[in-house]
Design a protein around this motif. Structure first.
Motif, PDB file in Angstrom:
ATOM      1  N   ASN A  15       5.443   5.711   0.463  1.00  0.00           N
ATOM      2  CA  ASN A  15       5.958   4.386   0.833  1.00  0.00           C
ATOM      3  C   ASN A  15       4.981   3.304   0.363  1.00  0.00           C
ATOM      4  O   ASN A  15       3.888   3.599  -0.145  1.00  0.00           O
ATOM      5  CB  ASN A  15       6.254   4.297   2.337  1.00  0.00           C
ATOM      6  CG  ASN A  15       5.014   4.491   3.191  1.00  0.00           C
ATOM      7  OD1 ASN A  15       3.899   4.171   2.748  1.00  0.00           O
ATOM      8  ND2 ASN A  15       5.205   4.998   4.396  1.00  0.00           N
ATOM      9  N   GLN A  16       5.359   2.064   0.550  1.00  0.00           N
ATOM     10  CA  GLN A  16       4.586   0.930   0.042  1.00  0.00           C
ATOM     11  C   GLN A  16       3.156   0.920   0.598  1.00  0.00           C
ATOM     12  O   GLN A  16       2.197   0.695  -0.131  1.00  0.00           O
ATOM     13  CB  GLN A  16       5.292  -0.377   0.409  1.00  0.00           C
ATOM     14  CG  GLN A  16       6.625  -0.589  -0.315  1.00  0.00           C
ATOM     15  CD  GLN A  16       6.441  -0.697  -1.823  1.00  0.00           C
ATOM     16  OE1 GLN A  16       5.471  -1.330  -2.323  1.00  0.00           O
ATOM     17  NE2 GLN A  16       7.336  -0.069  -2.592  1.00  0.00           N
ATOM     18  N   ARG A  26      -0.226   1.235  -1.480  1.00  0.00           N
ATOM     19  CA  ARG A  26      -1.227   0.164  -1.442  1.00  0.00           C
ATOM     20  C   ARG A  26      -2.617   0.731  -1.159  1.00  0.00           C
ATOM     21  O   ARG A  26      -3.611   0.276  -1.691  1.00  0.00           O
ATOM     22  CB  ARG A  26      -0.845  -0.840  -0.345  1.00  0.00           C
ATOM     23  CG  ARG A  26      -0.013  -2.022  -0.855  1.00  0.00           C
ATOM     24  CD  ARG A  26      -0.112  -3.197   0.114  1.00  0.00           C
ATOM     25  NE  ARG A  26       0.206  -2.841   1.469  1.00  0.00           N
ATOM     26  CZ  ARG A  26       1.430  -2.813   1.969  1.00  0.00           C
ATOM     27  NH1 ARG A  26       2.462  -3.110   1.189  1.00  0.00           N
ATOM     28  NH2 ARG A  26       1.627  -2.488   3.217  1.00  0.00           N
TER      29      ARG A  26
END
Ligand SMILES: Nc1ncnc2c1ncn2[C@@H]1O[C@H](COP(=O)(O)OP(=O)(O)OP(=O)(O)O)[C@@H](O)[C@H]1O
Length: 696
Positions: A41-42, A46
């Protein structure tokens, strides 16, 4: 079969037997487990996290810990990596086969499990709608929507009318709630019976016939389902949700109703296990997490026990949680089960991912014995008839119990059963009647006992009053002899004596002895100097309780106060009149010339003051020695006709009172026994109220 990114993707249904149906009825069938890895996921991207999960083949997953740790391999029915689309998951998971089996009457379950945020809800229903009224793009719809479409499509080709209905519930904090029910939340009970197994009572089942209708139900339930945001998931489900489609297929021929089938297709979206430290849940979220973890633990425990064939035959603790109760049939019963284990590829989630993988590995060794669900098994005819007969008999007996008593006598004597009924119920009625009579009798006895008690109290009062009057009357008659009819008093024996008590005045009552050897004036209770014959007369005082100066303290305390003359006057029971030696001596009649040579012991029951007085006076008169023996004796009061007072005359009032008192005593004796409500015991037979009453 197709090839993507160099990996083989088998677009099939894994190990789920294609031929599962007629030939596998009742055969042990393992639970099918499919693994789905969601993409990074993001947030993970990140953070620059790396994947630790690697697919090596369509059914093998390799876990390679960062830093060169030992690699571990897991094998499942199908391993679907993060690149697989929703449609590929649908095709590869084997759900289509489940739909077919549900149509054949099997009870089929597909459930997703895994860590929070691992993609369980996404796999089943797709991403959450972006806004109110927004629908999920068809390419992203999950297993459920695709299965609905598949089912409705297959039904169209069956050709017979099939009844479909859906129910949707959630288990939130160990409480079952109907997600299709409008209005206030009601928690529903989970029950069990032999034919249905565990089921939720009063759960709403809504019929549907089209894809739109069933989607409406799904969205309605999803909206009501509890979800919250936490550190790992913005839309985290806080409950386990079960969406069930009930499929009722009629028999091909009406003459063969047994061919009717009742299939079931159930989708279970489990809430994710979570580490509170990682999710940073607080308050309500923490409570929810605790309940979620506990029920998942119970599920894991059941799965572990189901792996052991010996344990499986014994007890599986399905009752430990609502979730395991409702999944009991899917786990160890006659259902067919598909599990989709969802994991995150991130290294940070590795501990939870390993837990999920171990959980899934164990689950795929659990077997069930699939059996299609037929129509509800009717009760055997014999049993039904028997139940009917028992019901009728019960009704009849109830009616007869309510009938009046005389009814049985008027009944005709008929068959043996009639007689048996009659005698049984006749006995019952008789017992009831007897019981009633005994109750009434007991009440009567109780009231008569109370009456006797009251009467006794009245008599005691009367007795006291009579006693008082008797004392007063006797005192008065001696003070005022009838021949004088004046208030001139006779000299008190105390006043005749010398010494420090000489000044004391007192009154005279008939007494044991007119000398002062008893050392006490029985009216003023003043100690008197001993006389020459004290030894003789002290012997007469062996029964102190019978002497006039010695009344039982209980009675004395209730009597009106006697006149006290002189400051030194004391109550007799407080004075040391009787020495211990004297008190312990039995009564011995005084020896004398006209008396028997040897002293005669008398029973205390025979000894009353009145009798003794009478006897003594009679003896003294007969011997003519009264004045000799008792020189200080006052003259006997004479009646008007010159006869001693004891034989009539003025003291006749006292005599009458004495007789009346005698009657009262007898009555009191009787009442004392009556009030006890039982015949007198041997001890009570010796009881004589005269001993406890003051002498006349
Ligand atoms: N295969 C996937 N592809 C794209 N996005 C995904 C995928 N799986 C999950 N996601 C996304 O990850 C997030 C978490 O997914 P989801 O809510 O389904 O997790 P979950 O296991 O149901 O979590 P929880 O147990 O907390 O309910 C969602 O935003 C979802 O859209």
């Amino acid at each position: 079969m197709e090839v993507r990114n160099g990996e083989t993707f088998q677009c099939s249904i894994g190990n789920l037997p294609q031929t599962l149906g007629e030939r596998t009825k009742g055969m042990e069938t393992p639970i099918q487990v499919v693994l789905r890895i969601r993409p990074m996921n993001q947030a993970e991207l990140r953070r620059g996290e790396q994947s630790v999960l690697h697919c090596s083949g369509p059914r093998t997953l390799r876990v390679s810990p960062l830093g060169g740790g030992r690699e571990v391999a897991f094998h499942f029915s199908m391993v679907l990596d993060g690149a697989r689309t929703q449609d590929e998951v649908f095709q590869g998971s084997g759900v289509q086969r489940l739909v077919e089996l549900a149509l054949q009457g099997f009870s089929c379950t597909a459930f997703t499990f895994g860590q929070t945020g691992s993609g369980k809800t996404y796999t089943l229903t797709g991403p959450p709608p972006q806004g109110e009224g927004e629908t999920v793009p068809s390419s992203l719809t999950g297993l459920m929507q695709r299965s609905f479409a598949c089912l409705l499509d297959k039904i169209q080709h069956v050709g017979t009318p099939i009844t479909l209905s859906a129910s949707y519930l959630e288990i939130y904090n160990e409480q079952v709630r109907d997600l299709l029910s409008r209005g206030p939340h009601h928690y529903l009970p989970v029950r069990w019976n032999k034919t249905r197994g565990f089921y939720v009572e009063k759960l709403k089942a809504v019929k549907f016939g089209t894809f739109e209708e069933v989607m409406k139900l799904l969205l309605e339930g999803l909206r009501r389902r509890r979800s919250s945001a936490h550190n790992l998931n913005e839309v985290s489900s806080r409950s386990h949700a079960l969406f069930t489609i009930h499929i009722q297929c009629p028999a091909v021929s009406p003459s063969r109703p047994k061919e009717q089938t009742f299939g079931k297709l159930c989708f279970v979206d489990l809430a994710g296990s979570e580490k509170v430290a990682a999710t940073r849940s607080r308050g309500e979220l923490m409570l929810e997490a605790s309940n979620i973890n506990r029920s998942l633990l119970a599920l894991g425990h059941c799965i572990s026990l189901l792996l052991d064939p010996r344990q499986k035959k014994n007890h599986i603790p399905y009752r430990d949680s609502k979730l395991t109760r409702l999944l009991a049939d899917s786990l160890g019963g006659s259902g067919i089960t598909l599990m989709v284990a969802c994991v995150s590829p991130s290294a940070q989630s590795l501990p939870e991912t390993l837990n999920t993988l171990r959980y899934a590995s164990r689950a795929q060794r659990v077997t069930t014995r699939p059996m299609p669900k037929g129509p509800p098994v009717p009760q055997p005819l014999g049993l039904e008839e028997e139940i009917q007969q028992l019901r009728q008999e019960n009704l009849m007996l109830k009616q007869r119990l309510e009938q009046p008593l005389g009814h049985w006598g008027s009944r005709n004597k008929g068959s043996q059963s009639d007689w048996a009924e009659r005698s049984l119920y006749g006995m019952l009625q008789e017992f009831m009647l007897e019981n009633q009579q005994l109750r009434e009798e007991k009440n009567q006895l109780r009231s008569s006992r109370d009456c006797a008690w009251n009467e006794q109290q009245v008599l005691v009062q009367q007795f006291k009053e009579l006693n008082r009057r008797l004392l007063c009357s006797a005192s008065h008659s001696i003070r005022c002899p009838p021949q004088h009819f004046s208030r001139a008093t006779l000299p008190c024996p105390c006043s005749a004596s010398r010494g420090r008590y000489q000044a004391l005045g007192c009154h005279v009552l008939p007494r044991l002895c007119s000398c002062h050897c008893n050392q006490l004036c029985f009216l003023c209770y003043a100690p008197l100097p001993p006389c020459a014959g004290s030894r003789l007369h002290q012997a007469q005082m062996g029964e102190p309780s019978l002497l006039p100066g010695y009344l039982p303290s209980q009675i004395l305390s209730e009597l009106p106060p006697l006149p006290v003359f002189g400051a030194q006057a004391k109550a007799p029971w407080k004075m040391e009149v009787f020495s211990p030696q004297v008190q312990t001596q039995p009564f011995v009649q005084p020896p004398g010339p006209n008396l028997r040579e040897h002293p005669v012991k008398r029973k205390s029951s025979e000894w009353t003051w009145a009798h003794f007085l009478e006897e003594t006076l009679a003896k003294e008169e007969a011997s003519g020695r009264a004045s000799q023996v008792i020189p200080s004796a006052p003259p006997l009061p004479q009646s008007a006709c010159g006869t001693p007072w004891r034989t009539g005359g003025v003291p006749s009032a006292s005599r009458m009172l004495e007789e009346e008192l005698e009657v009262l005593r007898d009555q009191i004796d009787c009442n004392l026994y009556l009030s006890q409500g039982k015949p007198p015991t041997s001890q009570e037979k010796h009881f004589d109220s005269r001993q406890h009453l003051p002498p006349c």
